[in-house]
Design an enzyme around this catalytic site. Structure first.
Site, PDB file in Angstrom:
ATOM      1  N   HIS A 313      36.207  15.053  -4.504  1.00  0.00           N
ATOM      2  CA  HIS A 313      37.557  13.971  -5.391  1.00  0.00           C
ATOM      3  C   HIS A 313      38.221  15.853  -5.158  1.00  0.00           C
ATOM      4  O   HIS A 313      38.233  16.545  -6.039  1.00  0.00           O
ATOM      5  CB  HIS A 313      38.067  13.114  -5.813  1.00  0.00           C
ATOM      6  CG  HIS A 313      39.197  12.369  -5.774  1.00  0.00           C
ATOM      7  ND1 HIS A 313      40.346  13.127  -6.027  1.00  0.00           N
ATOM      8  CD2 HIS A 313      39.486  10.904  -5.403  1.00  0.00           C
ATOM      9  CE1 HIS A 313      41.409  12.744  -6.265  1.00  0.00           C
ATOM     10  NE2 HIS A 313      40.946  10.840  -5.229  1.00  0.00           N
ATOM     11  N   ASP A 371      35.346   5.031  -3.387  1.00  0.00           N
ATOM     12  CA  ASP A 371      34.690   4.828  -2.138  1.00  0.00           C
ATOM     13  C   ASP A 371      32.877   4.337  -1.847  1.00  0.00           C
ATOM     14  O   ASP A 371      32.751   3.947  -0.781  1.00  0.00           O
ATOM     15  CB  ASP A 371      35.323   5.450  -1.108  1.00  0.00           C
ATOM     16  CG  ASP A 371      37.081   5.456  -0.842  1.00  0.00           C
ATOM     17  OD1 ASP A 371      37.045   4.051  -0.733  1.00  0.00           O
ATOM     18  OD2 ASP A 371      37.187   5.840  -0.633  1.00  0.00           O
TER      19      ASP A 371
HETATM   20  N1  CMC Z   1      29.737  16.669   0.748  1.00  0.00           N
HETATM   21  C1  CMC Z   1      29.747  17.411   0.229  1.00  0.00           C
HETATM   22  N2  CMC Z   1      30.140  18.767  -0.467  1.00  0.00           N
HETATM   23  C2  CMC Z   1      31.325  18.779  -0.528  1.00  0.00           C
HETATM   24  C3  CMC Z   1      32.044  17.734  -0.776  1.00  0.00           C
HETATM   25  C4  CMC Z   1      30.684  15.573  -0.627  1.00  0.00           C
HETATM   26  N3  CMC Z   1      31.832  15.353  -0.232  1.00  0.00           N
HETATM   27  N4  CMC Z   1      33.310  17.562  -1.298  1.00  0.00           N
HETATM   28  C5  CMC Z   1      32.976  18.436  -1.369  1.00  0.00           C
HETATM   29  N5  CMC Z   1      32.114  19.670  -1.183  1.00  0.00           N
HETATM   30  C6  CMC Z   1      31.787  20.628  -1.025  1.00  0.00           C
HETATM   31  C7  CMC Z   1      32.838  21.766  -0.204  1.00  0.00           C
HETATM   32  O1  CMC Z   1      32.328  22.164   0.990  1.00  0.00           O
HETATM   33  C8  CMC Z   1      33.097  22.863  -1.113  1.00  0.00           C
HETATM   34  O2  CMC Z   1      31.875  23.655  -1.258  1.00  0.00           O
HETATM   35  P1  CMC Z   1      32.065  25.378  -1.267  1.00  0.00           P
HETATM   36  O3  CMC Z   1      32.356  25.396  -2.157  1.00  0.00           O
HETATM   37  O4  CMC Z   1      30.421  25.688  -0.819  1.00  0.00           O
HETATM   38  O5  CMC Z   1      32.516  25.680   0.091  1.00  0.00           O
HETATM   39  C9  CMC Z   1      33.478  22.677  -2.657  1.00  0.00           C
HETATM   40  O6  CMC Z   1      32.219  21.152  -2.625  1.00  0.00           O
HETATM   41  C10 CMC Z   1      35.021  22.108  -3.401  1.00  0.00           C
HETATM   42  O7  CMC Z   1      35.139  20.975  -2.037  1.00  0.00           O
HETATM   43  P2  CMC Z   1      36.775  21.226  -1.022  1.00  0.00           P
HETATM   44  O8  CMC Z   1      36.603  20.096   0.391  1.00  0.00           O
HETATM   45  O9  CMC Z   1      37.282  22.417  -1.443  1.00  0.00           O
HETATM   46  O10 CMC Z   1      37.164  19.828  -2.185  1.00  0.00           O
HETATM   47  P3  CMC Z   1      38.939  19.519  -1.078  1.00  0.00           P
HETATM   48  O11 CMC Z   1      39.885  19.317  -2.749  1.00  0.00           O
HETATM   49  O12 CMC Z   1      39.978  19.898  -0.178  1.00  0.00           O
HETATM   50  O13 CMC Z   1      38.272  17.960  -1.085  1.00  0.00           O
HETATM   51  C11 CMC Z   1      37.461  15.324  -0.665  1.00  0.00           C
HETATM   52  C12 CMC Z   1      38.091  16.224  -1.358  1.00  0.00           C
HETATM   53  C13 CMC Z   1      37.643  13.858  -1.068  1.00  0.00           C
HETATM   54  C14 CMC Z   1      38.215  15.045   1.277  1.00  0.00           C
HETATM   55  C15 CMC Z   1      36.024  16.261  -0.285  1.00  0.00           C
HETATM   56  O14 CMC Z   1      35.664  15.491  -1.137  1.00  0.00           O
HETATM   57  C16 CMC Z   1      35.888  14.699   0.566  1.00  0.00           C
HETATM   58  O15 CMC Z   1      35.369  15.371   2.366  1.00  0.00           O
HETATM   59  N6  CMC Z   1      34.881  14.353  -0.070  1.00  0.00           N
HETATM   60  C17 CMC Z   1      34.362  13.398   0.663  1.00  0.00           C
HETATM   61  C18 CMC Z   1      35.032  11.987   2.135  1.00  0.00           C
HETATM   62  C19 CMC Z   1      35.348  11.247   0.240  1.00  0.00           C
HETATM   63  O16 CMC Z   1      34.672  10.439  -0.148  1.00  0.00           O
HETATM   64  N7  CMC Z   1      37.164  10.992   0.392  1.00  0.00           N
HETATM   65  C20 CMC Z   1      37.287   9.324  -0.785  1.00  0.00           C
HETATM   66  C21 CMC Z   1      38.173  10.315  -1.795  1.00  0.00           C
HETATM   67  S1  CMC Z   1      38.853   9.177  -3.165  1.00  0.00           S
HETATM   68  C22 CMC Z   1      39.912   7.647  -2.023  1.00  0.00           C
HETATM   69  C23 CMC Z   1      41.058   8.423  -1.536  1.00  0.00           C
HETATM   70  O17 CMC Z   1      41.758   8.734  -2.835  1.00  0.00           O
HETATM   71  O18 CMC Z   1      41.625   8.319  -0.616  1.00  0.00           O
END
Ligand code: CMC
Length: 436
Positions: A313, A371
Site C-alpha cells: 500500500h 483487498d
Molecule cells: N508485490 C510485489 N512487489 C511489490 C508489491 C506487490 N504487491 N507492492 C509493492 N512492491 C514492491 C515494488 O516492486 C517496489 O520494489 P522495489 O523497491 O524493489 O522497486 C517496492 O515494493 C515499493 O513499491 P511501489 O510500487 O513503489 O509502491 P507504491 O506505493 O507505488 O504502490 C501499490 C502501492 C498498492 C500500487 C502496490 O503495492 C501494488 O501494486 N499492490 C498490489 C495491488 C493492490 O493490492 N492494491 C490495493 C491497494 S489497497 C486498496 C485501495 O486502497 O485501493
C-alpha cells in the site's frame, strides 16, 4: 490550518534569492510546507509525480497513520466503527461530521430509503450494454447517466443540491450494482425493499428473484455491511483525488463520482480485489499450495510484472487495519457457511504466511491490504468476482461525495491544475510533407 512558528527556507546554489515558506500544522500527522507562492516568487515549480510528498488539500474527514497502521474516520478508529456502527451511521459520520443520535439515524435512514429506486428509464439504458460487459464498464456509464435523470440536484454550487445528490448517490448505488449484476445474469431486476437495512436490501436485490424470497443470513449481511464500512473512505487516494479534480471544474456530482468509479477500476486500486482472486485462481491452476514458492519467485523477479495482489500500500507500511478486520470477517463468514476447508481460502492463508516471513516483503514493508481478504469474503457470499470492484465503488461513494462536498464548501478551493516539467522538443517549424 494552524500556522507553525517554524518556517522552511528554500535556498539555491546559483545565488538566486532564498525564500521563506510557511508551515502549517494539522491536528495530527505531518506538517505541510505551503508552496503556493513558490512559482510567483521564484519562477519554479515543484516536481512530485505520484504525489509522494504532496498534500493536495486540507481535510477533516479521514486520517491514516501508515506507520502505525491506524485509520480514523472523523477521529473515530475504524475498529470501533466496524464493531459498533452500521454503514448508514458511518455515512452520516462521513457526510456531516458526527455519528447520528437515534433521531438523526432514523431521519437519515428514511431520507436514504426514500431514494433507493432509480428512474425506470435506467433499465433501457442498461439494455444497450452487452450481457457480458464488465460491471465496472456498466457502472461508469450508469453513474454518469444519473446526471441526465436528476437535473434538480446537479448544481454543485448549491448546498441543497449537493446534499440531495449525496443522498441519491448513496441510496441508488446498491440498486445500480444489483441491476448491473442481474443484467449480466439475464435475470429480472429486483426492486429495493425499504423496510430492510441498507445491506440487507442490497443482498435482497442481488440474490432474490421474483419466484423465490431470499432468506437473509445475518452473518453475511453483517459481513457485507462491514465491507461497506471498511471501504467507505480512505483520504486522498487515486479515485478520491480524481473526484476532487473532476469536481473542481464545477461539473455536477454524478459526473464527478463517475470519474471516481472509472479510476477505482484499475488493478492498483479498487480492481485489486478482483485481481487478487484471479491470482489465487491462477496459483490454484498451477498446482495450489505446492506452487506458492514458484509464484513468489516470479513476484520477486525484477524482469517480471507479476505482483502479489492484495499486498502493499502506498500509505500503510504496517498491517492495513482494514485487513485485520476483514480477516476476522473472513473467518466468521467461512465458518458460518462451513467453508473453512475451501481450497482457495487455504491457499490464501498459506500465501499470506509465506509472504509475511519472506525478506522481500518484510524489507519493503509489504503487508496484506483489505483487498487480500475482501475478495475471499465476497466470493463466499456468492458475489461473482467481476462484481467485486463495483461493490467497492458502492461503498466508496459516500467518501467521494463527502470529500467533494468538503472541497466545494472550502472558500479557498480552485480548479485543480497541476503544472509539468516539459522535456519535449523546443519550438520548431513544420516542414512541407515532402521534406520531412
Ligand atoms: N508485490 C510485489 N512487489 C511489490 C508489491 C506487490 N504487491 N507492492 C509493492 N512492491 C514492491 C515494488 O516492486 C517496489 O520494489 P522495489 O523497491 O524493489 O522497486 C517496492 O515494493 C515499493 O513499491 P511501489 O510500487 O513503489 O509502491 P507504491 O506505493 O507505488 O504502490 C501499490 C502501492 C498498492 C500500487 C502496490 O503495492 C501494488 O501494486 N499492490 C498490489 C495491488 C493492490 O493490492 N492494491 C490495493 C491497494 S489497497 C486498496 C485501495 O486502497 O485501493
Amino acid at each position: 490550518m494552524t500556522p507553525s512558528d517554524v518556517k522552511a527556507t528554500l535556498s539555491f546554489s546559483d545565488g538566486s534569492p532564498s525564500m521563506d515558506l510557511p508551515l502549517y500544522k494539522g491536528s495530527i500527522g505531518p506538517d505541510v510546507i505551503d508552496i503556493r507562492k513558490l512559482y510567483g516568487q521564484t519562477g519554479k515549480f515543484t516536481y512530485d509525480p505520484g504525489f509522494l510528498s504532496t498534500a493536495s488539500c486540507n481535510s477533516t474527514i479521514t486520517y491514516i497513520d501508515g506507520d502505525k497502521g491506524e485509520l480514523l474516520y472523523r477521529g473515530y478508529p475504524i475498529e470501533q466503527l466496524a464493531k459498533n456502527c452500521d454503514f448508514l451511521e458511518t455515512c452520516h459520520l462521513l457526510l456531516y461530521g458526527d455519528l447520528p443520535d437515534e433521531a438523526q439515524k432514523k431521519d437519515f435512514t428514511a431520507r436514504v430509503s426514500n431514494h433507493t429506486m432509480v428512474n425506470e428509464q435506467m433499465q433501457f439504458f442498461l439494455r444497450g450494454f452487452r450481457r457480458d460487459a464488465h460491471p465496472m464498464a456498466i457502472m461508469t456509464g450508469l453513474v454518469g447517466a444519473l446526471s441526465a435523470f436528476y437535473h434538480d440536484s446537479t448544481d454543485i454550487n448549491n448546498p441543497v443540491h449537493r446534499d440531495i445528490a449525496a443522498i441519491r448517490l448513496i441510496a441508488k448505488m446498491p440498486t445500480l450494482v444489483a441491476m448491473a449484476y442481474k443484467y449480466t445474469q439475464g435475470q429480472p431486476y429486483m426492486y429495493p425493499k425499504n423496510k430492510l437495512s441498507y445491506s440487507a436490501n442490497f443482498m435482497q436485490m442481488m440474490f432474490a428473484n421474483p419466484c423465490e424470497d431470499y432468506e437473509q443470513n445475518d452473518v453475511l449481511v453483517r459481513a457485507m455491511d462491514r465491507i461497506f464500512i471498511l471501504h467507505a473512505d480512505h483520504e486522498q487516494n487515486a479515485s478520491t483525488s480524481t473526484v476532487r479534480l473532476c469536481g473542481s471544474s464545477g461539473t455536477n456530482p454524478f459526473a464527478a463520482i463517475a470519474a471516481g468509479v472509472a479510476c477505482l477500476w484499475g488493478p492498483s486500486h479498487g480492481g485489486a480485489n478482483e485481481a487478487c482472486l484471479n491470482m489465487l485462481g491462477d496459483i490454484q491452476k498451477m498446482g495450489g499450495v505446492e506452487k506458492i514458492g514458484e509464484f513468489i519467485k516470479q513476484v520477486k523477479d525484477k524482469n517480471s510484472t507479476v505482483k502479489l495482489m492484495g499486498f502493499g500500500h502506498r500509505v500503510y507500511k504496517n498491517y492495513d487495519p482494514r485487513a485485520t478486520l476483514m480477516r476476522e470477517t473472513c473467518h466468521e463468514v467461512l465458518g458460518a457457511l462451513g467453508l473453512q476447508n475451501d481450497p482457495l481460502f487455504k491457499l490464501a492463508m498459506a500465501l499470506e504466511k509465506i509472504a509475511l516471513e519472506d525478506d522481500y516483503f518484510v524489507s519493503r514493508k509489504l503487508y496484506p491490504n483489505v483487498d487480500f481478504y475482501s475478495g475471499i469474503v465476497q466470493r463466499a457470499i456468492g458475489i461473482p468476482v467481476p462484481l467485486f470492484t463495483a461493490i467497492f465503488a458502492l461503498a466508496r461513494t459516500v467518501g467521494w461525495v463527502a470529500q467533494l462536498n468538503e472541497m466545494i464548501g472550502d472558500p479557498e478551493y480552485k480548479i485543480g491544475r497541476p503544472r509539468q516539467l516539459y522535456v519535449g522538443a523546443v519550438a520548431r517549424d513544420v516542414k512541407p510533407i515532402g521534406d520531412r
